[in-house]
Design an enzyme around this catalytic site. Structure first.
Site, PDB file in Angstrom:
ATOM      1  N   ASP A  37      -4.518  -8.965  -3.889  1.00 26.02           N
ATOM      2  CA  ASP A  37      -6.004  -9.124  -3.347  1.00 26.02           C
ATOM      3  C   ASP A  37      -7.048  -9.202  -4.406  1.00 26.02           C
ATOM      4  O   ASP A  37      -8.118  -9.489  -4.263  1.00 26.02           O
ATOM      5  CB  ASP A  37      -6.360  -7.962  -2.094  1.00 26.02           C
ATOM      6  CG  ASP A  37      -5.701  -8.251  -1.043  1.00 26.02           C
ATOM      7  OD1 ASP A  37      -5.618  -9.671  -0.650  1.00 26.02           O
ATOM      8  OD2 ASP A  37      -5.462  -7.381  -0.310  1.00 26.02           O
ATOM      9  N   HIS A  47      -0.755  -0.219  -4.749  1.00 25.28           N
ATOM     10  CA  HIS A  47       0.023  -0.605  -3.934  1.00 25.28           C
ATOM     11  C   HIS A  47       1.005   0.393  -3.400  1.00 25.28           C
ATOM     12  O   HIS A  47       1.520   1.134  -4.023  1.00 25.28           O
ATOM     13  CB  HIS A  47       0.770  -2.061  -4.313  1.00 25.28           C
ATOM     14  CG  HIS A  47       1.226  -2.862  -3.308  1.00 25.28           C
ATOM     15  ND1 HIS A  47       2.473  -2.801  -2.688  1.00 25.28           N
ATOM     16  CD2 HIS A  47       0.639  -3.883  -2.766  1.00 25.28           C
ATOM     17  CE1 HIS A  47       2.646  -3.600  -1.732  1.00 25.28           C
ATOM     18  NE2 HIS A  47       1.415  -4.357  -1.662  1.00 25.28           N
TER      19      HIS A  47
END
Ligand code: CMC
Length: 428
Positions: free
Chosen positions: A364, A307
């Site tokens: 996700d 991320h």
């Protein structure tokens, strides 16, 4: 904290004001740097650039903290509803009962879309990706509500368009799926709450009554809350940037939907499940795919890992992982993809490549497994993300407008040719 920053350029010293946020985030203001010095700053991908001051979401990537308007994401996911969180993000405070009732009533009231919207569906090939259809249809709302493009519209008119958008996106999203399957479209039901109504429009048939399962409603509610805002990410920055040109709410959100579609952003949830399925088809050897992800000559990346801002566990992933276990157990589903996901996670969390780069599972990684368990088809995963992210986009667009932020217009460092004369085609 420093009161100002000093920068020395070509032997001359310049003082830059220092800004501090409520959570002690520090920045120095370079707004006048070019005028004073002729220099701009260069920051590809805006990795270290604050584009705005915002009071909506606080995120500390090092500590794994995410709060909407000060409320920890863990508490909201546990105790709140999606519409309550939407209200909180858009209007800045948790609603009291009367305010929430009125907000829910207004949204329910606007869920129908103009009948002409149905005709637009006919123009798309049936295999079209739902995100392309969603962004087109959200932009098409400007045609049905032409006043929405007026930059001088009243606060009441803006609010009406906010309510319309919150209401109609779920109808349009569900119809996108129904249309892709060649199924009859379901009209919204005003007796249902937001999440149940969406599930009804997605899964009900005139021939077969869809039983709304509270486990599914609760899981979806949680997923929508967890996706509702994430400060200045790619799609939100897109919404703010497009909106900064005084573009309409519908046009700005439509642009955000396109940004979210990218596989490095919201499109990753679809890619995760496709990756897990590919590993399964290949025999299930997760170590082979870990090796591929580490190989710099191989473009493969472990989707759902890493991320831009979380260099610790993504707090949303923690909640989603637990929710995935609960949903699968409650629905009695034994999904082999979950086993592959767990193996992959374990392998990555202990592998020095991932540890050194602080690559942890992101939101996700497990959301696709829940979507799959509750019957959402893979190509609709990013649409689900958009449904969840909408209140965040709206809140950020509204804040940008209310703060009267200037049009966004970054600078560049030009690296092209110097001036040269045009050469006619026969002499090239
Ligand atoms: N698999 C393998 N290596 C990776 C991965 C990954 N998923 N992510 C980052 N790396 C490596 C990358 O190769 C680089 O290595 P090196 O330093 O040796 O060159 C290092 O880690 C830093 O990566 P980066 O690309 O510079 O980091 P970034 O902040 O620019 O990118 C990211 C962040 C999310 C785009 C990236 O981690 C990625 O592509 N992840 C997979 C896609 C994904 O899951 N996206 C969903 C993000 S969460 C949902 C949302 O908010 O949109």
């Amino acid at each position: 904290m420093a009161e100002s920053a000093e920068i020395i350029l070509d032997g001359k010293s310049y003082t830059l004001p220092v800004i501090e946020g409520t959570e002690h985030e520090k920045a120095f203001d370079i707004g006048k740097l070019r005028d004073q010095t002729g220099y701009v700053t260069l920051d590809s991908g805006y990795k270290n650039t604050g584009a705005t001051k915002s009071a909506i979401t606080f995120l500390d990537g090092e500590e794994g903290i995410l709060r909407y308007r000060g409320y920890p994401i863990e508490q909201l996911a546990e105790k709140s509803t999606f519409l309550e969180v939407a209200y909180l993000l858009i209007y800045g405070a948790l609603p009291n009962k009367a305010e929430l009732d009125e907000f829910s009533h207004q949204i329910t009231k606007h869920t129908l879309v103009h009948e002409d919207v149905r005709k637009i569906f006919d123009g798309f090939p049936s295999a079209a990706h739902p995100m392309g259809i969603l962004s087109s249809l959200i932009c098409s709302l400007t045609a049905f509500y032409p006043k929405s493009i007026d930059p001088d519209q009243s606060a009441e008119e803006i609010n009406l368009n906010i309510l319309r958008l919150m209401a109609k996106i779920s109808t349009i999203a569900a119809w996108t799926y129904k249309n892709s399957q060649g199924h009859p479209l379901n009209y919204p039901r005003n007796d249902l709450d937001y999440t149940s109504n969406f599930l009804y429009m997605m899964f009900s048939f005139p021939t077969e009554k869809y039983e709304i399962n509270p486990v599914v409603v609760s899981a979806l509610n949680k997923l929508l809350i967890l996706h509702a805002d994430h400060e200045q990410n790619c799609s939100t920055s897109t919404v703010r940037l497009v909106g900064s040109a005084n573009a309409s709410l519908y046009g700005s959100v439509s642009a955000g939907i396109n940004a979210l579609w990218g596989p490095l952003h919201g499109g990753a949830n679809q890619e995760v499940v496709e990756m897990l399925e590919a590993i399964q088809r290949d025999g299930g050897d997760t170590s082979k795919f870990i090796a591929k992800a580490k190989d710099k000559n191989d473009p493969f990346r472990l989707m759902g890992f890493g991320h831009r801002v979380y260099k610790n566990f993504d707090p949303r992933a923690k909640i989603i992982k637990k929710a995935a276990d609960e949903v699968l157990a409650a629905l009695g589903i034994n999904d082999p993809l979950l086993t592959i996901a767990q193996e992959l996670e374990q392998a990555a969390l202990t592998d020095p490549y991932f540890v050194e780069r602080k690559l942890y599972p992101n939101v996700d990684f497990y959301s696709g497994i829940i979507y799959k368990a509750i019957g959402i088809p893979t190509e609709m995963f990013t649409v689900m993300f958009a449904l969840g992210r909408l209140p965040g986009w709206i809140a950020q667009w509204k804040e940008m407008r209310e703060n009267k932020e200037p049009i966004g217009r970054p600078r560049q460092i030009y690296t092209g040719e110097l001036e040269r004369d045009y050469v006619s085609i026969e002499n090239r």
